[in-house]
Write a protein that holds these residues in place. Structure first.
Motif, mmCIF file in Angstrom:
data_model
loop_
_atom_site.group_PDB
_atom_site.id
_atom_site.type_symbol
_atom_site.label_atom_id
_atom_site.label_comp_id
_atom_site.label_asym_id
_atom_site.label_seq_id
_atom_site.Cartn_x
_atom_site.Cartn_y
_atom_site.Cartn_z
ATOM 1 N N HIS A 41 0.823 -1.211 0.000
ATOM 2 C CA HIS A 41 0.000 0.000 0.000
ATOM 3 C C HIS A 41 0.859 1.264 0.000
ATOM 4 O O HIS A 41 0.493 2.265 -0.626
ATOM 5 C CB HIS A 41 -0.948 -0.010 1.192
ATOM 6 C CG HIS A 41 -2.107 -0.932 1.045
ATOM 7 N ND1 HIS A 41 -2.123 -2.215 1.551
ATOM 8 C CD2 HIS A 41 -3.293 -0.776 0.411
ATOM 9 C CE1 HIS A 41 -3.273 -2.799 1.251
ATOM 10 N NE2 HIS A 41 -4.002 -1.961 0.560
ATOM 11 N N GLN B 33 2.174 1.569 -3.462
ATOM 12 C CA GLN B 33 1.047 1.963 -4.313
ATOM 13 C C GLN B 33 0.779 3.461 -4.174
ATOM 14 O O GLN B 33 0.400 4.131 -5.153
ATOM 15 C CB GLN B 33 -0.200 1.164 -3.939
ATOM 16 C CG GLN B 33 -1.437 1.486 -4.787
ATOM 17 C CD GLN B 33 -1.258 1.108 -6.243
ATOM 18 O OE1 GLN B 33 -1.014 -0.044 -6.562
ATOM 19 N NE2 GLN B 33 -1.373 2.087 -7.148
ATOM 20 N N ALA B 34 1.006 4.002 -2.984
ATOM 21 C CA ALA B 34 0.837 5.445 -2.788
ATOM 22 C C ALA B 34 1.804 6.237 -3.668
ATOM 23 O O ALA B 34 1.468 7.322 -4.150
ATOM 24 C CB ALA B 34 1.045 5.803 -1.320
ATOM 25 N N ARG C 1 2.871 5.159 -6.630
ATOM 26 C CA ARG C 1 2.296 5.042 -7.978
ATOM 27 C C ARG C 1 1.110 5.998 -8.128
ATOM 28 O O ARG C 1 0.923 6.598 -9.190
ATOM 29 C CB ARG C 1 1.853 3.596 -8.244
ATOM 30 C CG ARG C 1 2.983 2.595 -8.263
ATOM 31 C CD ARG C 1 3.884 2.748 -9.497
ATOM 32 N NE ARG C 1 3.230 2.245 -10.699
ATOM 33 C CZ ARG C 1 2.795 2.987 -11.711
ATOM 34 N NH1 ARG C 1 2.953 4.291 -11.680
ATOM 35 N NH2 ARG C 1 2.230 2.435 -12.764
ATOM 36 N N ASN C 2 0.324 6.168 -7.060
ATOM 37 C CA ASN C 2 -0.823 7.076 -7.116
ATOM 38 C C ASN C 2 -0.375 8.529 -7.275
ATOM 39 O O ASN C 2 -1.154 9.372 -7.752
ATOM 40 C CB ASN C 2 -1.673 6.942 -5.857
ATOM 41 C CG ASN C 2 -2.322 5.583 -5.737
ATOM 42 O OD1 ASN C 2 -2.384 4.816 -6.704
ATOM 43 N ND2 ASN C 2 -2.825 5.269 -4.545
ATOM 44 N N GLN C 3 0.856 8.821 -6.879
ATOM 45 C CA GLN C 3 1.407 10.166 -7.065
ATOM 46 C C GLN C 3 2.075 10.321 -8.429
ATOM 47 O O GLN C 3 2.682 11.357 -8.713
ATOM 48 C CB GLN C 3 2.420 10.462 -5.958
ATOM 49 C CG GLN C 3 1.822 10.513 -4.564
ATOM 50 C CD GLN C 3 2.879 10.566 -3.475
ATOM 51 O OE1 GLN C 3 3.786 11.398 -3.508
ATOM 52 N NE2 GLN C 3 2.761 9.674 -2.491
ATOM 53 N N GLY C 4 1.978 9.291 -9.262
ATOM 54 C CA GLY C 4 2.524 9.359 -10.608
ATOM 55 C C GLY C 4 3.947 8.886 -10.739
ATOM 56 O O GLY C 4 4.548 8.985 -11.823
ATOM 57 N N THR D 275 6.704 6.334 -11.373
ATOM 58 C CA THR D 275 6.832 5.026 -12.016
ATOM 59 C C THR D 275 8.248 4.482 -11.960
ATOM 60 O O THR D 275 8.463 3.290 -12.180
ATOM 61 C CB THR D 275 6.405 5.110 -13.496
ATOM 62 O OG1 THR D 275 7.236 6.066 -14.163
ATOM 63 C CG2 THR D 275 4.947 5.534 -13.621
ATOM 64 N N LEU E 144 4.010 -3.604 -9.300
ATOM 65 C CA LEU E 144 3.244 -2.376 -9.496
ATOM 66 C C LEU E 144 3.661 -1.637 -10.765
ATOM 67 O O LEU E 144 3.159 -0.536 -11.037
ATOM 68 C CB LEU E 144 3.428 -1.456 -8.280
ATOM 69 C CG LEU E 144 2.819 -1.947 -6.967
ATOM 70 C CD1 LEU E 144 3.227 -1.057 -5.810
ATOM 71 C CD2 LEU E 144 1.294 -2.000 -7.076
ATOM 72 N N ALA F 76 4.933 8.735 1.770
ATOM 73 C CA ALA F 76 3.916 7.778 2.218
ATOM 74 C C ALA F 76 4.250 7.373 3.644
ATOM 75 O O ALA F 76 5.411 7.454 4.068
ATOM 76 C CB ALA F 76 3.871 6.551 1.315
#
Length: 537
Positions: free
Chosen positions: A119, A122-123, A125-128, A130, A269, A346
């Motif tokens: 998680h 993933q946070a 990745r959620n911020q863009g 990569t 991810l 995160a």
């Protein structure tokens, strides 16, 4: 003043003579040939001493030592204390690429596991984000030394077992590999969890005709073989040819474990890492940390920059090692450099302290107890963050020594004499830790008077109900009416807690037996007889 008077009375009673033991207790001890000199017992109802037998005798307390850690933590850290894990960086993000290192910062998070890591990544990745155009830096430096496990000899013949895991500030999944062993018709299949990069498991297990219930008899300590970047965990011994079992093993070096897990999770991810996964350098003694920054200034904090180059691979074996079979990798030496500012990307916080203490005391969890003990020497509560690092003391004192001083200061505040007390890791899984029955009784009395008495009592196993007491005293009036912390080592059996007597009054009960003849359930029967005797009074 009243507690001081009572403890002084115990000091006098314990130093003058050993009071006669209750008949059921004395009979069982005599039958087992356990000398009465091997017992230290205190029983208190309010301010009345019901029994003081060798009350001041310094003894091995086993896991009842966890009560010193638990009560001090509740009163010093408080019930809203939580450990933390953070992802941080000083680098900018440009078109989805973090232009520098990602820091995984450990903060004694008791609940840090593979799902939490997923998680947190993933946070990102959620911020863009990569790609990481730098290293992943594992920062365990909250505890000093950062790796207490390095150089430690095995405590017993089961170094792979969960109860022997030595924590660090960035411990994940308790460093355990979960192995599902499935043998059908002599063909063995192994499923390994969690999935991690560059780690495989192979078996040297011989198939036998033993029953599945006897599988542990053939199990031998696993090890690993390092082949470049790859690590092969090797299982040894024998296994029944028709059997399915799941076993958790602590065999990998903590760096290898988390590095493999980070790489595998980030890859799943869709992320990439340009650099390596490495350990953080030791902190600069005089540098400012989270403790010096007001909560309003978060998430920008002062942290330590890390050496960009390593003179050796993070997992290189010692030069004097015989090849590299099963050799834990020592973190590489690094040079401390000036602090730099990082930002929080995160975070995860653990359950609140009282919830963690339930696992510590009910299940007698050594690793969690040691984590909380070390937290006493490294962290303080923060109402917004859950916790933050203590300011440096300027003396380069080890975290264990600071934790020891914190517990002794708490004992002094409660007028509990710490003479003879020896603290090693705060869990009782130690051959050097020592305490007296009087000291443990003092901790229990303080627990009854504490603002956090409900939280403390709820952490203790309930007789005939749960935890390490779930199978004990089922036919006794103490069933469901005694809250008892248990402890056992080779040659040691102990209890400490509260028993409701026949008039529903709480009675403090402490008893330790130190003698080789306590094995095989004999010592446990003696202590159960004492609890039963108290419940009938």
């Amino acid at each position: 003043m009243l507690r001081r008077t009572l403890l002084a009375a115990l000091l006098f009673v314990g130093s003058v003579h050993a009071a006669p033991l209750p008949e059921p207790v004395a009979r069982l001890m005599k039958s087992a040939k356990i000398p009465e000199s091997a017992a230290g017992i205190v029983v208190l109802r309010g301010d009345t001493v019901l029994l003081a037998h060798n009350a001041q005798q310094v003894m091995q307390p086993a896991s009842t030592m966890k009560l010193f850690t638990a009560m001090t933590a509740l009163e010093k850290l408080g019930p809203v204390f939580r450990g933390r894990t953070e992802l941080r960086s000083s680098a900018d993000v440009v078109q989805g690429v973090l232009q520098g290192d990602l820091i995984v910062r450990g903060g004694a998070d008791a609940d840090f596991n593979e799902d939490v890591l997923l998680h947190m990544l993933q946070a990102l990745r959620n911020q863009g984000i990569t790609a990481i155009n730098g290293d992943v830096v594992l920062d365990r430096t909250l505890f000093q030394p950062a790796r207490l496990d390095l150089g430690q000899p095995p405590f017993d013949e089961y170094p792979w077992a969960y109860y022997n895991v030595i924590p660090d500030a960035l411990l994940i999944n308790t460093n355990l590999l979960k192995l599902e062993l499935r043998a059908v018709g002599g063909q063995l299949a192994i499923v390994t969890m969690p999935e991690m990069d560059n780690v495989t498991v192979r078996s040297d297990l011989r198939m036998t005709d033993a029953t599945c219930a006897q599988w542990e008899q053939g199990w031998r300590t696993p090890d690993f073989v390092r082949n470049g970047d790859r690590i092969n965990v090797v299982l040894h011994g024998s296994f029944p040819r028709d059997c399915v079992k799941t076993v958790n093993v602590n065999v990998l070096d903590p760096h290898d474990y988390l590095a493999g897990l980070v790489r595998a999770t980030w890859r799943k991810l869709g992320g990439t890492i340009a650099g390596t996964v490495r350990e953080a350098n030791a902190p600069v003694p005089q540098s400012a940390g989270l403790a010096s920054a007001p909560a309003a200034q978060q998430p920008a904090v002062t942290t330590l920059s890390l050496a960009a180059q390593q003179s050796a691979a993070p997992n290189a074996a010692p030069a004097n090692a015989d090849a590299d079979e099963g050799v834990p990798a020592a973190p590489p030496a690094t040079t401390p450099v000036a602090p730099v500012t990082t930002r929080l990307l995160a975070e995860h916080v653990s359950r609140a302290l009282p919830e963690v203490l339930r696992d510590v005391n009910k299940n007698s969890d050594n690793t969690l107890a040691r984590t909380i003990f070390l937290s006493l020497g490294s962290l303080e509560a923060d109402p917004a963050l859950g916790s933050r690092p203590l300011p440096p003391d300027g003396l380069n004192t080890t975290t264990s020594a600071r934790a020891d001083a914190t517990i002794r200061a708490w004992l002094q505040q409660h007028n509990i004499d710490s003479t003879g007390l020896v603290l090693d890791n705060g869990s009782g899984l130690s051959r050097t830790e020592r305490a007296t029955a009087t000291q443990l009784a003092g901790v229990l009395q303080a627990g009854l008077k504490s603002n956090w008495m409900p939280e403390f009592l709820s952490s203790l196993p309930i007789a005939a109900t749960d935890g390490t007491m779930r199978r004990r005293l089922k036919d006794s009036p103490a069933a469901t009416r005694a809250r008892i912390k248990t402890g056992s080592l080779n040659g040691v059996i102990a209890i400490a807690g509260y028993v409701q007597d026949a008039n529903n009054q709480p009675v403090v009960v402490v008893a330790m037996l130190n003698d080789p003849r306590v094995a095989g359930g004999v010592g446990r029967a003696v202590l159960d007889a004492l609890i039963d005797w108290v419940a009938r009074q």
